[in-house]
Design a protein around this motif. Structure first.
Motif, mmCIF file in Angstrom:
data_model
loop_
_atom_site.group_PDB
_atom_site.id
_atom_site.type_symbol
_atom_site.label_atom_id
_atom_site.label_comp_id
_atom_site.label_asym_id
_atom_site.label_seq_id
_atom_site.Cartn_x
_atom_site.Cartn_y
_atom_site.Cartn_z
ATOM 1 N N THR A 110 0.846 -1.189 0.000
ATOM 2 C CA THR A 110 0.000 0.000 0.000
ATOM 3 C C THR A 110 0.886 1.245 0.000
ATOM 4 O OG1 THR A 110 -0.137 -0.222 2.406
ATOM 5 C CG2 THR A 110 -1.996 -1.044 1.138
ATOM 6 N N TYR A 111 0.283 2.396 -0.202
ATOM 7 C CA TYR A 111 1.102 3.611 -0.246
ATOM 8 C C TYR A 111 0.332 4.835 0.221
ATOM 9 C CZ TYR A 111 -1.342 4.652 -4.683
ATOM 10 O OH TYR A 111 -2.304 4.911 -5.640
ATOM 11 N N ARG A 112 1.106 5.841 0.624
ATOM 12 C CA ARG A 112 0.617 7.189 0.886
ATOM 13 C C ARG A 112 1.500 8.153 0.110
ATOM 14 N NH1 ARG A 112 0.515 6.966 7.400
ATOM 15 N NH2 ARG A 112 -1.375 5.736 7.723
ATOM 16 N N TRP A 113 0.996 9.346 -0.079
ATOM 17 C CA TRP A 113 1.822 10.319 -0.786
ATOM 18 C C TRP A 113 1.490 11.734 -0.335
ATOM 19 C CZ3 TRP A 113 -0.141 14.015 -4.314
ATOM 20 C CH2 TRP A 113 -1.507 13.887 -4.601
ATOM 21 N N GLY A 114 2.427 12.620 -0.595
ATOM 22 C CA GLY A 114 2.246 14.037 -0.310
ATOM 23 C C GLY A 114 3.119 14.835 -1.269
ATOM 24 N N TYR A 115 3.111 16.135 -1.118
ATOM 25 C CA TYR A 115 3.949 16.950 -1.998
ATOM 26 C C TYR A 115 4.269 18.288 -1.366
ATOM 27 C CZ TYR A 115 -0.272 19.624 -3.266
ATOM 28 O OH TYR A 115 -1.403 20.413 -3.224
ATOM 29 N N LYS A 116 5.344 18.876 -1.859
ATOM 30 C CA LYS A 116 5.729 20.238 -1.490
ATOM 31 C C LYS A 116 6.395 20.866 -2.702
ATOM 32 C CE LYS A 116 8.565 22.945 1.747
ATOM 33 N NZ LYS A 116 7.506 23.931 2.051
ATOM 34 N N ASP A 117 5.933 22.064 -3.054
ATOM 35 C CA ASP A 117 6.438 22.746 -4.251
ATOM 36 C C ASP A 117 6.284 21.814 -5.448
ATOM 37 O OD1 ASP A 117 7.002 24.869 -2.573
ATOM 38 O OD2 ASP A 117 9.098 24.310 -2.299
ATOM 39 N N ASN A 118 7.392 21.448 -6.114
ATOM 40 C CA ASN A 118 7.313 20.577 -7.290
ATOM 41 C C ASN A 118 7.818 19.161 -6.995
ATOM 42 O OD1 ASN A 118 6.293 22.511 -9.273
ATOM 43 N ND2 ASN A 118 8.255 23.539 -9.002
ATOM 44 N N THR A 119 7.806 18.794 -5.737
ATOM 45 C CA THR A 119 8.272 17.465 -5.341
ATOM 46 C C THR A 119 7.113 16.607 -4.861
ATOM 47 O OG1 THR A 119 10.471 18.265 -4.696
ATOM 48 C CG2 THR A 119 9.744 16.184 -3.734
ATOM 49 N N VAL A 120 6.964 15.440 -5.478
ATOM 50 C CA VAL A 120 5.985 14.441 -5.033
ATOM 51 C C VAL A 120 6.723 13.386 -4.229
ATOM 52 C CG1 VAL A 120 4.481 12.564 -5.790
ATOM 53 C CG2 VAL A 120 4.335 14.788 -6.901
ATOM 54 N N SER A 121 6.179 13.063 -3.063
ATOM 55 C CA SER A 121 6.802 12.096 -2.166
ATOM 56 C C SER A 121 5.854 10.918 -1.971
ATOM 57 C CB SER A 121 7.102 12.771 -0.824
ATOM 58 O OG SER A 121 7.754 11.892 0.062
ATOM 59 N N ILE A 122 6.294 9.720 -2.352
ATOM 60 C CA ILE A 122 5.472 8.517 -2.248
ATOM 61 C C ILE A 122 6.155 7.532 -1.300
ATOM 62 C CG2 ILE A 122 4.389 6.608 -3.486
ATOM 63 C CD1 ILE A 122 4.568 8.292 -6.031
ATOM 64 N N THR A 123 5.407 7.073 -0.296
ATOM 65 C CA THR A 123 5.918 6.071 0.638
ATOM 66 C C THR A 123 5.111 4.788 0.449
ATOM 67 O OG1 THR A 123 6.423 7.833 2.230
ATOM 68 C CG2 THR A 123 6.440 5.570 3.040
ATOM 69 N N VAL A 124 5.786 3.739 0.029
ATOM 70 C CA VAL A 124 5.147 2.441 -0.221
ATOM 71 C C VAL A 124 5.496 1.503 0.925
ATOM 72 C CG1 VAL A 124 4.963 0.479 -1.806
ATOM 73 C CG2 VAL A 124 5.332 2.794 -2.712
ATOM 74 N N GLN A 125 4.485 0.840 1.456
ATOM 75 C CA GLN A 125 4.672 -0.079 2.579
ATOM 76 C C GLN A 125 4.308 -1.504 2.168
ATOM 77 O OE1 GLN A 125 2.615 0.657 6.556
ATOM 78 N NE2 GLN A 125 1.517 -1.152 5.796
ATOM 79 N N THR A 126 5.185 -2.436 2.485
ATOM 80 C CA THR A 126 4.837 -3.854 2.374
ATOM 81 C C THR A 126 4.799 -4.427 3.784
ATOM 82 O OG1 THR A 126 7.152 -4.570 2.130
ATOM 83 C CG2 THR A 126 5.926 -4.058 0.116
ATOM 84 N N LEU A 127 3.953 -5.438 3.981
ATOM 85 C CA LEU A 127 3.774 -6.013 5.320
ATOM 86 C C LEU A 127 4.034 -7.508 5.274
ATOM 87 C CD1 LEU A 127 2.949 -5.075 8.188
ATOM 88 C CD2 LEU A 127 0.622 -5.815 7.635
ATOM 89 N N ASP A 128 4.993 -7.952 6.067
ATOM 90 C CA ASP A 128 5.332 -9.364 6.125
ATOM 91 C C ASP A 128 4.134 -10.170 6.631
ATOM 92 O OD1 ASP A 128 6.471 -11.789 7.893
ATOM 93 O OD2 ASP A 128 7.884 -11.348 6.267
ATOM 94 N N ASN A 129 3.851 -11.258 5.954
ATOM 95 C CA ASN A 129 2.640 -12.027 6.241
ATOM 96 C C ASN A 129 2.771 -12.928 7.467
ATOM 97 O OD1 ASN A 129 -0.013 -12.773 5.773
ATOM 98 N ND2 ASN A 129 0.509 -14.402 4.341
ATOM 99 N N MET A 130 4.004 -13.147 7.929
ATOM 100 C CA MET A 130 4.194 -14.025 9.080
ATOM 101 C C MET A 130 4.539 -13.228 10.338
ATOM 102 S SD MET A 130 3.493 -16.859 7.699
ATOM 103 C CE MET A 130 3.953 -18.018 8.964
ATOM 104 N N ALA A 131 5.534 -12.338 10.227
ATOM 105 C CA ALA A 131 5.965 -11.565 11.398
ATOM 106 C C ALA A 131 5.203 -10.250 11.527
ATOM 107 C CB ALA A 131 7.462 -11.283 11.310
ATOM 108 N N PHE A 132 4.506 -9.856 10.473
ATOM 109 C CA PHE A 132 3.690 -8.636 10.445
ATOM 110 C C PHE A 132 4.503 -7.362 10.657
ATOM 111 C CE2 PHE A 132 0.901 -12.072 12.007
ATOM 112 C CZ PHE A 132 0.045 -12.137 10.919
#
Length: 260
Positions: A110-132
């Motif tokens: 999954t991901y979230r994103w934001g921006y400032k001026d002309n910069t787009v910032s995307i943070t993508v998260q993966t979640l381990d299915n066993m250790a979470f």
């Protein structure tokens, strides 16, 4: 009266014409510079490039890969690179894992994103299915050039030097740790927990912090924080203004267009 020779008249005329032309060009150039430096409208700059939902008896597994919607060759190139790296993760830890073990080794992307001026910032998260436990990919992209920014270039957006950023991270981690530690009865493990907290405040951990921009345009970071349950440290997204955990990224449930 002294006469002006025709040659001098021609030269004066050429100079006057060039002055007018160059003056006009300078006006156009100044306008271009002002326009190119003007922040772009990035309020709807990120959407899904890929989405997949896998259902089984244990529930739904959800996977999203983002793309930047700014229409330019430079952004198209970074979208391709971002897609390739994330799809490789999906292919290896979802498709191949299901073929071999019957379940995906990551339960979501999954991901979230934001921006400032002309910069787009995307943070993508993966979640381990066993250790979470989560893992994060951060993409800070200048949408004009299509290039990923270095951490130092992200700091500059907030008028910070590298050491200023690290000091803000250290302060935020302290705030988080003090607040979280008081929520749990850890008397029997206090020395152990204190040791973990002290470790997360060392340069080894602080200088691993990855900057990103949240949906409010604020500077945040992915950092290692202690686990109140005594399970060492996990990566978290933290606000550098408040020291508050930004929380794990969850799917918004919008799957109108599912990629094959």
């Amino acid at each position: 009266m002294k006469k002006i020779k025709s040659g001098r008249i021609i030269i004066i005329s050429i100079v006057l014409v060039l002055s007018v032309v160059l003056g006009g060009m300078s006006g156009i150039l100044i306008g271009f510079i002002r326009e190119s430096s003007k922040p772009m409208n990035l309020s709807n700059a990120v959407t899904d490039a890929f989405c997949d939902v896998i259902e089984d008896e244990n529930g739904n597994y959800c996977y999203h890969i983002p793309e930047i919607t700014v229409d330019s060759d430079a952004v198209e190139d970074i979208n391709k690179r971002m897609y390739a790296s994330l799809y490789d993760e999906y292919s290896e830890k979802v498709l191949a894992s299901i073929d071999e073990w019957g379940i995906p080794s990551i339960s979501e992307m999954t991901y979230r994103w934001g921006y400032k001026d002309n910069t787009v910032s995307i943070t993508v998260q993966t979640l381990d299915n066993m250790a979470f436990y989560p893992f994060f990919y951060v993409f800070n992209v200048d949408v004009r050039s299509g290039e990923e920014l270095t951490d130092e270039e992200v700091f500059e957006l907030f008028s910070l030097h590298k050491e200023d950023f690290y000091e803000k991270v250290r302060t935020a981690v302290k705030q988080y740790s003090v607040r979280e530690k008081t929520k749990y009865p850890i008397d029997e493990q206090e020395n152990y927990i204190n040791g973990i907290i002290e470790r997360t405040l060392t340069d080894e951990y602080i200088k691993q912090a990855k900057p990103f921009i949240d949906s409010d345009g604020k500077l945040c970071a992915v950092v290692s924080l202690f686990s109140p349950g005594g399970a060492d440290t996990y990566l978290h997204m933290i606000s550098l203004d408040t020291g508050l955990d930004k929380g794990y990224i969850t799917c918004d449930g919008k799957h109108d267009e599912i990629s094959d």
